[in-house]
Write a protein that holds these residues in place. Structure first.
Motif, short mmCIF file in Angstrom:
data_model
loop_
_atom_site.label_atom_id
_atom_site.label_comp_id
_atom_site.label_asym_id
_atom_site.label_seq_id
_atom_site.Cartn_x
_atom_site.Cartn_y
_atom_site.Cartn_z
N UNK A 11 0.84 -1.21 0.00
CA UNK A 11 0.00 0.00 0.00
C UNK A 11 0.86 1.25 0.00
N UNK A 12 0.35 2.29 -0.65
CA UNK A 12 1.07 3.58 -0.65
C UNK A 12 0.49 4.45 0.44
N UNK A 13 1.36 5.34 0.98
CA UNK A 13 0.90 6.16 2.11
C UNK A 13 -0.24 7.09 1.70
N UNK A 14 -0.26 7.52 0.41
CA UNK A 14 -1.32 8.45 0.00
C UNK A 14 -2.60 7.73 -0.42
N UNK A 15 -2.64 6.43 -0.29
CA UNK A 15 -3.87 5.69 -0.59
C UNK A 15 -4.06 5.41 -2.07
#
Ligand code: ADP
Length: 723
Positions: free
Chosen positions: A125-129
């Motif tokens: 998953x990426x931190x920015x969603x």
């Protein structure tokens, strides 16, 4: 077109059509949910197939599709993740049950699957969603880390479960389940991550051939129950797709090949089916080998796809940058841009250089850049920079000192030298000089114009100096001559007076008349000389030596005494004098101010016919900062077209000339000089036939009102006569 499916898949035509249909039918809010549900259903189906078709039912098969659960977790909204975990647990448990193993094992595998999907999705998953990508080295690291972590958790979980349940071999379970989980993430995850954007490097023909090769060769290698090593021969074909086809095509081919391998193995066909019996290995090793095959395909193809994508992206960016620079270089027709290699051999000669220097690019490319300068130009530049003579030393000095727009002479094709303002830059690649670029513009005309301007200014300065000298000589001449003339004429006037009044003996009547004329003309001559002397005195010495405080009203009274000694204006003229009640403090040369007023009032009297009127007004103006003296008359006026010359010495209007009104033409010049020397100003307005008004403004010095004015103050009307 918005789609729930990854762009990699969308680019495959049938998928694109399906996605298009889906996008039209499903409202946007539901698409994500639908994708999650779809993934879970697919997971259930494939997990069922994987375990249900496993030959020996105590172990799962090699291709365990648990990565679909991780992807579902990635796509699911936060609040739905618990539900997704529950589904994953349920599906895994049921699937393991299908393998006819002890129920306790199924109970153990359910939480392991949840842990795997939770951990893998957290790493991906990426931190920015946003949807995770597979485009850079960092993305690759995350992708491998997720697969390894998932595999590790699965291995540890399987071993623990087997140990606790006390059945089978925990080590083999760990190997089989760990390898299957890791492989599953390696080959399935790329389908749902954003892949590099660039299209195929190969043309359509090559791509068709590649597809045909994969479609034909894969069954040939996998269908026969041949050697397992033959199966690995399909990898070069997949690498071909990774290098030359689109990323989506490459990933799709990997999944296709593995799908075929799984299906065949599940049907007990193909090189992986009878591995255990052929090589005397435990039954679950076929799953391990299948996982190894899948992992190998993914590990080779995915990094290649990412690298090629990066390379193609960088190549496209640098091509765009190159085109931009080329456009700028070619478009700069007013600037010569010349590039050389590290040794000074010309490698670039832009259209601007062609235009400014007259060479065609092909005439100078490959020649040394020193050919564009004369040896003298280089020598002069070296001397200017204070370095040894030589092209190389000059280049090093200009680059080293970072000179911008430094002037240097270029030799044109036609042999004419032109001066350019040049900036020279050194190009370096990895710390090594790769060449030089000079940008320059022709400033010869600009320099010539500047020089011409400097010459013109110098000539003008000399002319002004010369004129000043001439003026000074003239002033001195006039002053000297006037002084020399004044003494004898004063004596002549004195003798004439004595002759006329009979002091020197009786003069016959007819001679008296002649004497009076001579006397009158001598007076005029004396007045002229006086005017000239006043002018030169004002111009040369200013009025400082005679500065004193006085009341302007008194100066007006004294001046009027001169013009109208009897208190009555001469001839039949009306004179109106308006003086303020309070003193008008003025500071300066009182004698000069009086002379100025005499000139102005005298002019009004001279140029006003009998019956006309004259008004003299004194007051304060401009918030009492300036005094005002106004002399107006209803006289003959001055022709408009002559008024600009009024303050020029010796100017006399055509009206004054035609009416033979006497005068020297110096009165107004004196008045202006006096006003300006006092820090004031003078202005004249006149209408021919209607009259003239002259206004003089003088500054009122601060504190002047406190000065004791020595003169006796007389009421205005005493002097003014009839008003
Ligand atoms: P001048 O000795 O001739 O009076 P001035 O310098 O005082 O010399 O005046 C220059 C000329 O300006 C005069 O010859 C006259 O033509 C014109 N001039 C000056 N004052 C007046 C006035 N009040 N009315 C008409 N013309 C005037």
């Amino acid at each position: 077109m918005a789609s729930v499916l990854p762009p990699s898949l969308v680019r495959v035509a049938p998928v694109e059509a399906a996605a298009g249909l889906l996008a039209r039918v499903v409202p946007p809010r539901r698409r994500r949910l639908l994708a999650v549900v779809g993934l879970l259903v697919l997971l259930a189906l494939l997990a069922g197939v994987a375990t249900g078709t496993a030959p020996r039912r105590d172990y799962v098969t090699g291709l365990w599709p648990i990565a679909l659960g991780s992807i579902a977790m990635l796509l699911a909204p936060v609040r739905a993740r618990l539900l997704v975990c529950s589904c994953v647990a349920l599906i895994s448990g049921l699937a393991v049950l299908l393998a006819s193993v002890p129920d306790a094992l199924a109970l153990g595998f359910a939480p392991i699957a949840v842990l795997v999907v939770w951990a893998a999705s957290a790493v991906l998953a990426r931190s920015d969603g946003a949807r995770p990508e597979l485009r850079t080295d960092a993305d690759l690291r995350r992708y491998f880390a997720a697969a390894l972590l998932a595999g590790g958790i699965a291995a540890a979980g399987a071993a623990t479960t087997y140990l606790l349940v006390g059945t089978g071999d925990p080590a083999r379970a760990a190997l089989g389940f760990g390898a299957a989980t890791a492989a599953s993430h390696l080959y399935l995850a790329p389908l749902f991550l954003r892949l590099p954007a660039p299209g195929a490097m190969a043309r359509t023909g090559e791509r068709v051939v590649q597809w045909v090769a994969v479609v034909v060769v894969t069954p040939v290698l996998l269908l026969p129950d041949g050697s397992i090593s033959l199966a690995f021969l399909v990898i070069p074909l997949l690498a071909w797709a990774a290098l030359r086809a689109t990323p989506a095509e490459a990933v799709t081919q990997v999944v296709g090949v593995l799908g075929l391998a799984l299906t065949l193995t599940s049907l007990d066909r193909g090189p992986f089916a009878d591995v255990p019996s052929r090589y005397g290995l435990p039954g679950d090793y076929r799953g391990v080998l299948l996982s190894a095959f899948a992992a190998t395909c993914a590990v080779i193809v995915v990094p290649l796809v990412v690298r090629v994508g990066e390379y193609v992206g960088a190549a496209a960016a640098s091509a765009a940058e190159r085109d931009l620079v080329r456009g700028i270089v070619d478009g700069a027709t007013g600037i010569a841009i010349i590039g050389t290699d590290p040794f000074g051999v010309i490698t670039l000669f832009n259209p601007g250089a062609e235009r400014l220097l007259g060479y065609r690019a092909d005439e100078v490319l490959g020649k040394h850049a020193s050919a564009l300068h004369t040896p003298e130009a280089i020598r002069d530049k070296a001397a200017e920079l204070g370095v040894d003579d030589g092209f190389r030393t000059v280049v090093e000095a200009v680059v080293g000192r970072r000179l911008v727009g430094t002037p240097i002479r270029f030799l044109r094709h036609d042999g004419v030298e032109r001066t350019h303002a040049m900036t020279l830059s050194k190009l370096t690649v990895a710390g090594t000089t790769s060449g030089f670029v000079s940008t320059s513009e022709d400033i010869t005309d600009q320099l010539d114009t500047e020089q011409a301007l400097r010459d013109a200014l110098e000539t003008e300065r000399r002319a002004v100096e010369r004129l000043r000298e001439v003026d000074a000589v003239k002033e001195r001449f006039v002053s000297t001559v006037s002084h020399e003339l004044r003494t004898p004429i004063t004596s002549i006037v004195g003798y004439l007076e004595m002759l006329a009044d009979g002091t020197l003996g009786v003069v016959p009547r007819h001679q008296v008349e002649a004497l009076l004329r001579v006397q009158s003309n001598s007076h005029r001559l004396l007045a002229l000389i006086d005017d000239l002397l006043v002018l030169s005195r004002v111009a040369e010495a200013g009025i400082r030596p005679h500065e004193e405080p006085f009341d302007l009203r008194d100066a007006v009274r004294t001046a009027l005494d001169v013009v109208a000694p009897t208190g009555q204006p001469p001839r039949s003229l009306q004179l109106e004098v308006t003086l303020p009640e309070v003193p008008v403090p003025t500071y300066g040369d009182r004698e000069m101010v009086e002379r100025m007023i005499v000139n102005l009032v005298g002019n009004a009297v001279k140029f006003t016919d009998d019956g006309g009127s004259i008004a003299v007004t004194v007051g304060l103006d401009d918030g009492a900062h300036r005094s005002l003296l106004r002399v107006s008359d209803t006289g003959i006026g001055i022709p408009i077209e002559e008024q600009h010359q009024l303050f020029t010495r010796f100017f006399r209007s055509s009206l004054a000339e035609s009416r033979a009104i006497p005068g020297s033409g110096l009165g107004l010049a004196i008045a202006q000089a006096v006003a300006e020397q006092h820090g004031g100003s003078i202005a004249l307005t006149s209408r021919p036939g209607e009259g003239t008004t002259v206004e003089v403004h003088l500054p009122v010095r601060p504190g002047m009102s406190k000065i004791q004015l020595p003169l006796e103050q007389r009421p205005a009307r005493d002097l003014a006569g009839p008003t």
